[in-house]
Write a protein that holds these residues in place. Structure first.
Motif, PDB file in Angstrom:
ATOM      1  N   MET A   1       7.790  94.627   9.671  1.00  0.00           N
ATOM      2  CA  MET A   1       7.662  93.329  10.306  1.00  0.00           C
ATOM      3  C   MET A   1       6.188  92.955  10.464  1.00  0.00           C
ATOM      4  O   MET A   1       5.826  91.805  10.260  1.00  0.00           O
ATOM      5  CB  MET A   1       8.359  93.329  11.665  1.00  0.00           C
ATOM      6  N   ASN A   2       5.356  93.920  10.809  1.00  0.00           N
ATOM      7  CA  ASN A   2       3.932  93.632  11.010  1.00  0.00           C
ATOM      8  C   ASN A   2       3.284  93.095   9.745  1.00  0.00           C
ATOM      9  O   ASN A   2       2.519  92.132   9.801  1.00  0.00           O
ATOM     10  CB  ASN A   2       3.185  94.887  11.471  1.00  0.00           C
ATOM     11  N   GLU A   3       3.589  93.714   8.603  1.00  0.00           N
ATOM     12  CA  GLU A   3       2.996  93.285   7.340  1.00  0.00           C
ATOM     13  C   GLU A   3       3.465  91.879   6.965  1.00  0.00           C
ATOM     14  O   GLU A   3       2.683  91.067   6.475  1.00  0.00           O
ATOM     15  CB  GLU A   3       3.336  94.271   6.211  1.00  0.00           C
ATOM     16  N   GLN A   4       4.745  91.599   7.190  1.00  0.00           N
ATOM     17  CA  GLN A   4       5.279  90.267   6.885  1.00  0.00           C
ATOM     18  C   GLN A   4       4.599  89.207   7.740  1.00  0.00           C
ATOM     19  O   GLN A   4       4.252  88.136   7.252  1.00  0.00           O
ATOM     20  CB  GLN A   4       6.785  90.232   7.127  1.00  0.00           C
ATOM     21  N   PHE A   5       4.422  89.519   9.016  1.00  0.00           N
ATOM     22  CA  PHE A   5       3.789  88.565   9.919  1.00  0.00           C
ATOM     23  C   PHE A   5       2.339  88.320   9.505  1.00  0.00           C
ATOM     24  O   PHE A   5       1.894  87.172   9.450  1.00  0.00           O
ATOM     25  CB  PHE A   5       3.857  89.059  11.369  1.00  0.00           C
ATOM     26  N   LEU A   6       1.600  89.373   9.232  1.00  0.00           N
ATOM     27  CA  LEU A   6       0.207  89.231   8.819  1.00  0.00           C
ATOM     28  C   LEU A   6       0.080  88.430   7.530  1.00  0.00           C
ATOM     29  O   LEU A   6      -0.815  87.595   7.391  1.00  0.00           O
ATOM     30  CB  LEU A   6      -0.451  90.600   8.669  1.00  0.00           C
ATOM     31  N   LEU A   7       0.989  88.659   6.594  1.00  0.00           N
ATOM     32  CA  LEU A   7       0.990  87.899   5.348  1.00  0.00           C
ATOM     33  C   LEU A   7       1.277  86.423   5.623  1.00  0.00           C
ATOM     34  O   LEU A   7       0.640  85.535   5.050  1.00  0.00           O
ATOM     35  CB  LEU A   7       2.018  88.473   4.367  1.00  0.00           C
ATOM     36  N   LEU A   8       2.212  86.159   6.509  1.00  0.00           N
ATOM     37  CA  LEU A   8       2.542  84.784   6.889  1.00  0.00           C
ATOM     38  C   LEU A   8       1.319  84.084   7.489  1.00  0.00           C
ATOM     39  O   LEU A   8       0.996  82.961   7.105  1.00  0.00           O
ATOM     40  CB  LEU A   8       3.698  84.771   7.884  1.00  0.00           C
ATOM     41  N   TYR A  45       8.077  85.462  16.614  1.00  0.00           N
ATOM     42  CA  TYR A  45       8.455  85.909  15.274  1.00  0.00           C
ATOM     43  C   TYR A  45       9.767  86.688  15.225  1.00  0.00           C
ATOM     44  O   TYR A  45      10.588  86.423  14.333  1.00  0.00           O
ATOM     45  CB  TYR A  45       7.312  86.723  14.648  1.00  0.00           C
ATOM     46  N   PRO A  46      10.013  87.613  16.148  1.00  0.00           N
ATOM     47  CA  PRO A  46      11.280  88.351  16.068  1.00  0.00           C
ATOM     48  C   PRO A  46      12.525  87.472  16.193  1.00  0.00           C
ATOM     49  O   PRO A  46      13.598  87.844  15.728  1.00  0.00           O
ATOM     50  CB  PRO A  46      11.195  89.334  17.239  1.00  0.00           C
ATOM     51  N   THR A  47      12.394  86.307  16.807  1.00  0.00           N
ATOM     52  CA  THR A  47      13.554  85.431  16.996  1.00  0.00           C
ATOM     53  C   THR A  47      13.695  84.379  15.887  1.00  0.00           C
ATOM     54  O   THR A  47      14.677  83.640  15.885  1.00  0.00           O
ATOM     55  CB  THR A  47      13.476  84.705  18.354  1.00  0.00           C
ATOM     56  N   PHE A  48      12.722  84.317  14.970  1.00  0.00           N
ATOM     57  CA  PHE A  48      12.811  83.345  13.875  1.00  0.00           C
ATOM     58  C   PHE A  48      13.921  83.764  12.923  1.00  0.00           C
ATOM     59  O   PHE A  48      13.904  84.845  12.360  1.00  0.00           O
ATOM     60  CB  PHE A  48      11.480  83.234  13.134  1.00  0.00           C
ATOM     61  N   ARG A  49      14.889  82.894  12.748  1.00  0.00           N
ATOM     62  CA  ARG A  49      16.064  83.211  11.938  1.00  0.00           C
ATOM     63  C   ARG A  49      16.062  82.505  10.582  1.00  0.00           C
ATOM     64  O   ARG A  49      16.972  82.684   9.791  1.00  0.00           O
ATOM     65  CB  ARG A  49      17.351  82.823  12.686  1.00  0.00           C
ATOM     66  N   GLY A  50      15.110  81.660  10.350  1.00  0.00           N
ATOM     67  CA  GLY A  50      15.063  80.962   9.071  1.00  0.00           C
ATOM     68  C   GLY A  50      15.905  79.704   9.033  1.00  0.00           C
ATOM     69  O   GLY A  50      16.160  79.178   7.957  1.00  0.00           O
ATOM     70  N   GLY A  51      16.350  79.208  10.186  1.00  0.00           N
ATOM     71  CA  GLY A  51      17.129  77.976  10.233  1.00  0.00           C
ATOM     72  C   GLY A  51      16.318  76.767   9.815  1.00  0.00           C
ATOM     73  O   GLY A  51      16.861  75.780   9.327  1.00  0.00           O
ATOM     74  N   ALA A  52      15.014  76.845   9.985  1.00  0.00           N
ATOM     75  CA  ALA A  52      14.103  75.786   9.569  1.00  0.00           C
ATOM     76  C   ALA A  52      13.102  76.403   8.602  1.00  0.00           C
ATOM     77  O   ALA A  52      12.994  77.624   8.499  1.00  0.00           O
ATOM     78  CB  ALA A  52      13.367  75.217  10.782  1.00  0.00           C
ATOM     79  N   LYS A  53      12.363  75.546   7.905  1.00  0.00           N
ATOM     80  CA  LYS A  53      11.300  76.060   7.047  1.00  0.00           C
ATOM     81  C   LYS A  53      10.283  76.775   7.926  1.00  0.00           C
ATOM     82  O   LYS A  53      10.048  76.374   9.069  1.00  0.00           O
ATOM     83  CB  LYS A  53      10.612  74.916   6.301  1.00  0.00           C
ATOM     84  N   VAL A  54       9.671  77.799   7.389  1.00  0.00           N
ATOM     85  CA  VAL A  54       8.706  78.566   8.170  1.00  0.00           C
ATOM     86  C   VAL A  54       7.536  77.691   8.612  1.00  0.00           C
ATOM     87  O   VAL A  54       7.032  77.844   9.723  1.00  0.00           O
ATOM     88  CB  VAL A  54       8.232  79.835   7.404  1.00  0.00           C
ATOM     89  N   THR A  55       7.120  76.738   7.767  1.00  0.00           N
ATOM     90  CA  THR A  55       6.017  75.864   8.170  1.00  0.00           C
ATOM     91  C   THR A  55       6.425  74.932   9.304  1.00  0.00           C
ATOM     92  O   THR A  55       5.615  74.638  10.181  1.00  0.00           O
ATOM     93  CB  THR A  55       5.493  75.046   6.969  1.00  0.00           C
ATOM     94  N   ARG A  60       5.667  73.661  14.929  1.00  0.00           N
ATOM     95  CA  ARG A  60       6.244  73.434  16.258  1.00  0.00           C
ATOM     96  C   ARG A  60       5.559  74.318  17.299  1.00  0.00           C
ATOM     97  O   ARG A  60       5.137  73.846  18.347  1.00  0.00           O
ATOM     98  CB  ARG A  60       7.743  73.682  16.238  1.00  0.00           C
ATOM     99  N   ILE A  61       5.423  75.583  17.000  1.00  0.00           N
ATOM    100  CA  ILE A  61       4.783  76.504  17.944  1.00  0.00           C
ATOM    101  C   ILE A  61       3.307  76.165  18.104  1.00  0.00           C
ATOM    102  O   ILE A  61       2.785  76.134  19.224  1.00  0.00           O
ATOM    103  CB  ILE A  61       4.991  77.968  17.495  1.00  0.00           C
ATOM    104  N   ALA A  62       2.629  75.889  16.992  1.00  0.00           N
ATOM    105  CA  ALA A  62       1.200  75.581  17.052  1.00  0.00           C
ATOM    106  C   ALA A  62       0.930  74.312  17.865  1.00  0.00           C
ATOM    107  O   ALA A  62       0.045  74.296  18.731  1.00  0.00           O
ATOM    108  CB  ALA A  62       0.639  75.440  15.639  1.00  0.00           C
TER     109      ALA A  62
END
Length: 159
Positions: A1-8, A45-55, A60-62
């Protein structure tokens, strides 16, 4: 998960920097806001389910983080100006520079939410994406954009 988040974060950092430039004037404030946004993204991040585009999720969070931070700060300080670097706009002809500068001055005079909506519009987000980011209906997005465009026309004609 850490690597995915850092890449994102690495691949989408331009999105985060645009939000920081929109709401902060000084480099130090932009850096602080960037860190706040990354922290909020990490927490969510742990609660992101992909229901919306990641951007869409990131915008929204930003934007929520930036507006919340700004509201806390504006009780004592004026709103930070939006600089021309907030939107990465391609180089324009000399005759258009004045028009572009007038547009930026007009955008700076909009409310916080309207500036955020303008950013999303300039990023070519769909009405659906804008609605998801801002937590409003698509119809309200259309209404607000119509009003913002009219307001910008008025502000530019006054300048």
């Amino acid at each position: 998960m850490n690597e995915q988040f850092l890449l994102l974060i690495e691949t989408q950092q331009g999105l985060l920097h645009k939000v920081c430039h929109l709401y902060c004037h000084s480099p130090q404030d932009r850096e602080d806001l960037f860190q706040d946004i990354v922290l909020q993204l990490w927490r969510a991040y742990p609660t992101f389910r992909g229901g919306a585009k990641v951007t869409t999720w990131m915008y929204r969070i930003a934007l929520n983080t930036a507006i919340t931070r700004l509201r806390k700060e504006t009780k004592a300080a004026p709103f930070a100006e939006l600089g021309p670097e907030a939107f990465q706009v391609p180089a324009v002809e000399d005759g258009s520079r004045e028009e572009l500068a007038a547009m930026y001055r007009a955008i700076r005079r909009l409310s916080q939410v309207d500036q955020a909506l303008t950013l999303l519009y300039l990023e070519d987000c769909s009405y659906r994406e804008m609605a998801e980011v801002l937590g409003i209906s698509e119809a309200n997005v259309g209404f607000k954009l119509h009003r913002i465009k009219a307001q910008l026309r008025t502000l530019i004609s006054i300048a």
